[in-house]
Design an enzyme around this catalytic site. Structure first.
Site, mmCIF file in Angstrom:
data_model
loop_
_atom_site.group_PDB
_atom_site.id
_atom_site.type_symbol
_atom_site.label_atom_id
_atom_site.label_comp_id
_atom_site.label_asym_id
_atom_site.label_seq_id
_atom_site.Cartn_x
_atom_site.Cartn_y
_atom_site.Cartn_z
ATOM 1 N N SER A 166 14.595 -3.658 7.360
ATOM 2 C CA SER A 166 14.880 -4.074 8.725
ATOM 3 C C SER A 166 16.390 -4.003 8.999
ATOM 4 C CB SER A 166 14.330 -5.484 8.939
ATOM 5 O OG SER A 166 14.236 -5.785 10.293
ATOM 6 N N ASP A 332 3.646 -1.197 11.097
ATOM 7 C CA ASP A 332 4.901 -1.764 11.605
ATOM 8 C C ASP A 332 5.172 -1.192 12.996
ATOM 9 O OD1 ASP A 332 7.499 -2.562 12.133
ATOM 10 O OD2 ASP A 332 8.319 -1.884 10.224
ATOM 11 N N HIS A 365 5.549 -5.302 10.137
ATOM 12 C CA HIS A 365 6.949 -5.151 9.710
ATOM 13 C C HIS A 365 7.240 -5.964 8.448
ATOM 14 C CE1 HIS A 365 11.183 -4.360 10.117
ATOM 15 N NE2 HIS A 365 11.485 -5.630 10.282
#
Lengths: 395, 216
Positions: A166, A332, A365
């Site tokens: 991320s 995701d 995610h």
């Protein structure tokens, strides 16, 4: 063991709850201040970090782990504020893919954070009070520039690998473009070379929730006893939904009710999913600073590697010596596979050495933080291959 | 799986058509293997010929197997992912048993000779006598050892004969430097463009090609 350092002050690092973090904290930028993207100079400033494993004599086995938006340097627990396990215990440790018997793992709290590194919750040396909104707006590049000062301080010429998911992946990509000669391998996971409009939009909701809380007080809440906890909790609730997949939410909660047989015809948390989100919000505010949330989300929004290269992402990677491995997850939708693929195509365009795997997962995610055997096996294989090329050996 | 194995084992384990492909590659060169599967050829080329190898593979299991074994492989496909590469980025671009499964074989071939100074293409020959005979005798879509799918589930949507391939090369300005064909017994024979029977008696062909330049 931890890295030896004469300059370590190991002082209690002020943060959201002013806890004693009992970790490393060094002062950086004392001789030459860090010039931030916004034009402000920062320094001297504190940077808090943790290390795990042992640095070898040649200093060639160091891996820098970059944490995500609400992560911190405590990869392994117990966390000094919450007492919970670290955020990447599943990945880091003896026999784990990031094997502490082999590698020297470094993780520092990002600039703008609230776990000991300079940020809006930190005391402004000029006023003796927390910075609040007087803290300069920072960028991903600023975060990485601060990390690079730490790596200099540790005497490491070249990191074996920089890895993160991320926002951590954004830092990895920034490392690869800012200091390509200082890293051997780069692993951006579930990440992107630029923050998308949708992601900026979600961040804006979070920021508005914080700023709409009367206790935020224009960012000067540190001067009172109140904190914008309700706003920060709502920001976390919104963000948390984006970290999961629709399927994961449905499977975990469905339409199940929370400790009741019927709906109440009111606005209590009737549904389990509501109760869960409220819990996520409440537990988050115990460990995170609202202003830090504003600053770090802003840094992510400003991130665009192509923009600083005249709109040409491949330009960011020309002649890169770095071995890349990108990993994305099928479910995701916050950092979808297409974002990783854009980076892969840019790396292909400069004939860089790149591996790319899309892992089948229904965990959304957050999959990069969870038990995904295929993901872990892939990462371990890539690191083994890279170690072989780097000439790293273990007895 | 030859990955990581000693050289002689790798040699023994390599499929016969892959061995012929490997023999066409100069040691120490830069290679892109499109449709690299589990990475057997890339691993062999890396260990035996010190090749700087990269791969593209469609299946997740294939990509993961490659990356797990330390190979530089991306998930992608020949039709969409070759465009990103710069011209002359590789010494060889290899497409093994995959041309017939691409949506646009003509474009793929053109991309291969653009990004590679040379390309190596292998494919099953639809002009092979067994294929012809099966269609003639049974009146149904041929299934052979090499082409083992039912018509409704085959990934091989653009099958061609050796003659078809040679004619495509001619049309898009691709020069065949060398060809090797495998007969029904799996024996390899040098292909000569003037030969009358290769298209009938070869079950597959392997061609080393490059784009036509001013010297041709």
């Amino acid at each position: 063991m931890t890295a030896p350092s004469a300059k370590d002050t190991s002082r209690p690092a002020p943060a959201a709850k002013a806890a004693d973090h009992s970790g490393h904290c060094i002062e950086l930028g004392a001789n030459a201040p860090l010039r931030l993207d916004c034009g402000t100079e920062l320094g001297p400033f504190p940077l808090a970090y943790q290390t795990y494993g042992t640095l070898n004599a040649e200093k060639t086995n160091a891996i820098l782990v970059c944490h995500a938006l609400t992560g911190d340097q405590f990869v392994l627990g117990p966390h000094p504020v919450t007492g919970k396990p670290g955020w990447w215990e599943i990945m880091v440790g003896p026999g784990r893919p990031l094997d502490t018997n082999r590698y020297f793992i470094i993780c520092s709290n990002v600039l703008g954070g609230c776990m000991g590194t300079a940020g809006p919750a930190e005391k402004n040396p000029e006023t003796g009070k927390p910075y609040g909104l007087d803290f300069p707006v920072i960028t991903i590049r600023d975060m990485v520039a601060a990390q690079k000062l730490l790596i200099d301080h540790l005497g490491i010429d070249q990191l074996f690998c920089v890895i993160g998911g991320s926002m951590g992946g954004m830092q990895v990509l920034q490392w690869a473009t800012s200091y390509p000669e200082r890293i051997f391998a780069a692993v951006p996971i579930a990440s992107s070379a630029r923050h998308s409009a949708q992601n900026i939009a979600f961040h804006e909701i979070g920021r508005q929730a914080i700023m709409a809380d009367r206790d935020w007080k224009g960012g000067a809440y540190h001067e009172s006893d109140d904190q914008p906890l309700r706003g920060l909790a709502v920001a976390r609730m919104v963000a948390h939904i984006t970290y999961l997949s629709e399927k994961a939410l449905q499977q975990k909660f469905g339409r199940e009710l929370q400790d009741r047989k019927d709906v109440t015809y009111g606005f209590e948390a009737d549904f389990q999913v509501e109760s869960y989100l409220r819990h996520q919000g409440i537990s988050f505010v115990e460990r995170f600073d609202a202003n830090s949330y504003l600053y770090i989300t802003r840094a992510m929004d400003y991130f665009d590697l192509a923009e600083v290269n005249e709109g040409m992402l491949p330009q960011a990677f020309v002649n890169t010596p770095v071995r890349f491995c990108l990993i994305s997850f099928t479910s995701d939708w916050l950092f979808p596979t297409s974002e990783s693929r854009t980076v892969v195509h840019a790396l292909n365009a400069v004939a860089a050495n790149v591996s790319f795997v899309e892992v089948l997962s229904d965990k959304g995610h957050d999959a990069f933080l969870l038990d995904e055997p295929e993901f872990h096996a892939t990462l371990e294989g890539f690191l083994n291959g890279a170690a072989e090329h780097r000439g790293l050996t273990w007895s | 799986m030859v990955v990581g194995g000693p050289d002689h084992e790798g040699q023994a384990a390599l499929r016969s058509d892959l061995r012929i492909v490997a023999d066409m590659v100069e040691p120490g060169s830069r290679v892109l293997d499109v449709g690299c599967g589990d990475g057997a050829l890339l691993a062999y080329l890396g260990h035996v010929k010190q090749v700087d190898g990269r791969g593209v593979e469609l299946s997740q299991s294939g990509v993961n197997a490659c990356v797990r074994h330390g190979l530089s492989v991306i998930q992608g496909d020949a039709d969409t992912d070759l465009k990103a590469y710069p011209s002359d980025a590789f010494d060889y671009v290899i497409l093994g048993q995959t041309l017939q499964a691409t949506r646009n074989p003509k474009e793929v071939l053109q991309e291969m000779v653009r990004i590679g100074r040379r390309a190596i293409v292998s494919f099953p020959n639809f002009g092979f006598w067994k294929v012809r005979l099966e269609l003639l005798m049974t009146g149904r879509m041929p299934m052979t050892d090499v082409l083992s799918y039912e018509w409704y589930e085959t990934p091989n949507i653009h099958l061609c004969s050796l003659k078809d391939f040679i004619s495509l090369c001619d049309e898009v300005g691709v020069v065949i430097e060398r060809g090797v064909v495998l007969n029904s017994g799996g024996r390899d024979i040098d292909f000569s463009p003037g030969g009358l029977f290769a298209n009938l008696f070869s079950r597959e062909g392997i061609f080393l090609v490059r784009r036509r330049d001013s010297s041709d």
